[in-house]
Scaffold this motif. Structure first.
Motif, mmCIF file in Angstrom:
data_model
loop_
_atom_site.group_PDB
_atom_site.id
_atom_site.type_symbol
_atom_site.label_atom_id
_atom_site.label_comp_id
_atom_site.label_asym_id
_atom_site.label_seq_id
_atom_site.Cartn_x
_atom_site.Cartn_y
_atom_site.Cartn_z
ATOM 1 N N PRO A 154 -44.039 16.172 -21.588
ATOM 2 C CA PRO A 154 -43.725 15.518 -20.125
ATOM 3 C C PRO A 154 -45.150 15.049 -19.550
ATOM 4 N N ARG A 155 -44.937 14.031 -18.693
ATOM 5 C CA ARG A 155 -46.289 13.659 -17.862
ATOM 6 C C ARG A 155 -46.620 14.788 -16.727
ATOM 7 N N PRO A 156 -47.762 14.555 -16.347
ATOM 8 C CA PRO A 156 -48.259 15.570 -15.550
ATOM 9 C C PRO A 156 -47.436 15.578 -14.041
ATOM 10 N N CYS A 157 -46.835 14.382 -13.810
ATOM 11 C CA CYS A 157 -46.040 14.359 -12.597
ATOM 12 C C CYS A 157 -44.729 14.613 -12.840
ATOM 13 N N ASP A 158 -44.216 14.652 -13.923
ATOM 14 C CA ASP A 158 -42.816 15.185 -14.265
ATOM 15 C C ASP A 158 -42.502 16.703 -13.872
ATOM 16 N N PHE A 192 -41.376 25.382 -19.812
ATOM 17 C CA PHE A 192 -42.603 25.580 -19.993
ATOM 18 C C PHE A 192 -42.971 24.989 -21.553
ATOM 19 N N THR A 193 -44.215 24.229 -21.632
ATOM 20 C CA THR A 193 -44.326 23.446 -22.825
ATOM 21 C C THR A 193 -45.664 23.962 -23.577
ATOM 22 N N ASP A 194 -45.607 24.611 -24.712
ATOM 23 C CA ASP A 194 -46.708 25.045 -25.403
ATOM 24 C C ASP A 194 -47.141 23.646 -26.241
ATOM 25 N N VAL A 195 -48.318 23.511 -26.482
ATOM 26 C CA VAL A 195 -48.864 22.462 -27.135
ATOM 27 C C VAL A 195 -49.702 22.973 -28.227
ATOM 28 N N VAL A 196 -49.398 22.222 -29.471
ATOM 29 C CA VAL A 196 -50.501 22.660 -30.618
ATOM 30 C C VAL A 196 -50.960 21.158 -30.723
ATOM 31 N N THR A 198 -54.772 21.985 1.395
ATOM 32 C CA THR A 198 -56.116 22.126 0.889
ATOM 33 C C THR A 198 -56.536 21.306 -0.281
ATOM 34 N N THR A 199 -57.569 20.996 -0.740
ATOM 35 C CA THR A 199 -58.221 20.190 -1.773
ATOM 36 C C THR A 199 -57.863 20.705 -2.992
ATOM 37 N N SER A 200 -57.305 20.080 -3.864
ATOM 38 C CA SER A 200 -57.335 20.781 -5.398
ATOM 39 C C SER A 200 -58.124 20.280 -6.507
ATOM 40 N N THR A 201 -58.426 21.153 -7.546
ATOM 41 C CA THR A 201 -59.205 20.719 -8.557
ATOM 42 C C THR A 201 -58.343 20.348 -9.683
ATOM 43 N N LYS A 202 -58.678 19.314 -10.640
ATOM 44 C CA LYS A 202 -58.178 18.866 -11.763
ATOM 45 C C LYS A 202 -59.154 18.485 -12.797
ATOM 46 N N ARG A 203 -58.879 18.611 -13.914
ATOM 47 C CA ARG A 203 -59.643 18.338 -15.255
ATOM 48 C C ARG A 203 -58.506 17.824 -16.116
ATOM 49 N N VAL A 204 -58.643 16.656 -16.851
ATOM 50 C CA VAL A 204 -57.761 16.141 -17.794
ATOM 51 C C VAL A 204 -58.326 16.553 -19.144
ATOM 52 N N VAL A 205 -57.502 16.938 -19.931
ATOM 53 C CA VAL A 205 -57.623 17.491 -21.382
ATOM 54 C C VAL A 205 -57.032 16.544 -22.178
ATOM 55 N N TYR A 206 -57.452 15.819 -23.158
ATOM 56 C CA TYR A 206 -56.973 14.809 -23.904
ATOM 57 C C TYR A 206 -56.611 15.526 -25.385
ATOM 58 N N LEU A 207 -55.483 15.043 -25.922
ATOM 59 C CA LEU A 207 -55.031 15.709 -27.134
ATOM 60 C C LEU A 207 -54.650 14.836 -28.078
#
Length: 112
Positions: A65-69, A74-78, A97-106
């Motif tokens: 699923p996309r982050p906005c979906d 819950f989805t586990d990722v390998v 409040t402001t949120s923090t994010k980080r993108v992880v590329y798989l």
């Protein structure tokens, strides 16, 4: 009633069965069980070694699923982490409040 523990096998009796909730679905299924006042729980110690430790519902990386979906479960990722973005701040209209994010590329093994 004592708490059940992950990794053990139990015999449950006199529990309630209901329909699944629309939120907080950890696994795929149509029903949930609930403990009631008459529920009994007995740990089974003579477990066969081939009793499944866990089950999996593997999802190809392209079908995650996309982050906005709003995924149903819950989805586990390998996968293999191929990159990590710097931390960035963003403001969501639904939060004050402001949120923090980080993108992880798989990637899966097809990229290697």
């Amino acid at each position: 009633m004592e708490r059940i523990q992950e990794g053990r096998v139990y015999e449950l009796r006199r529990f309630l069965v209901g329909t699944k909730k629309n939120s907080y679905r950890q696994v795929e299924g149509l029903f949930i069980i609930r403990f009631g006042r008459y529920t009994t729980v007995h740990e089974i110690h003579d477990v066969l070694m081939d009793y499944p430790f866990c089950t999996y519902a593997l999802t190809p990386i392209d079908d995650l699923p996309r982050p906005c979906d709003m995924p149903a479960n819950f989805t586990d990722v390998v996968g293999i982490i191929t990159g990590v973005s710097p931390i960035s701040q963003y403001h969501n209209a639904s939060r004050s409040t402001t949120s923090t994010k980080r993108v992880v590329y798989l990637s899966d093994l097809s990229a290697f």
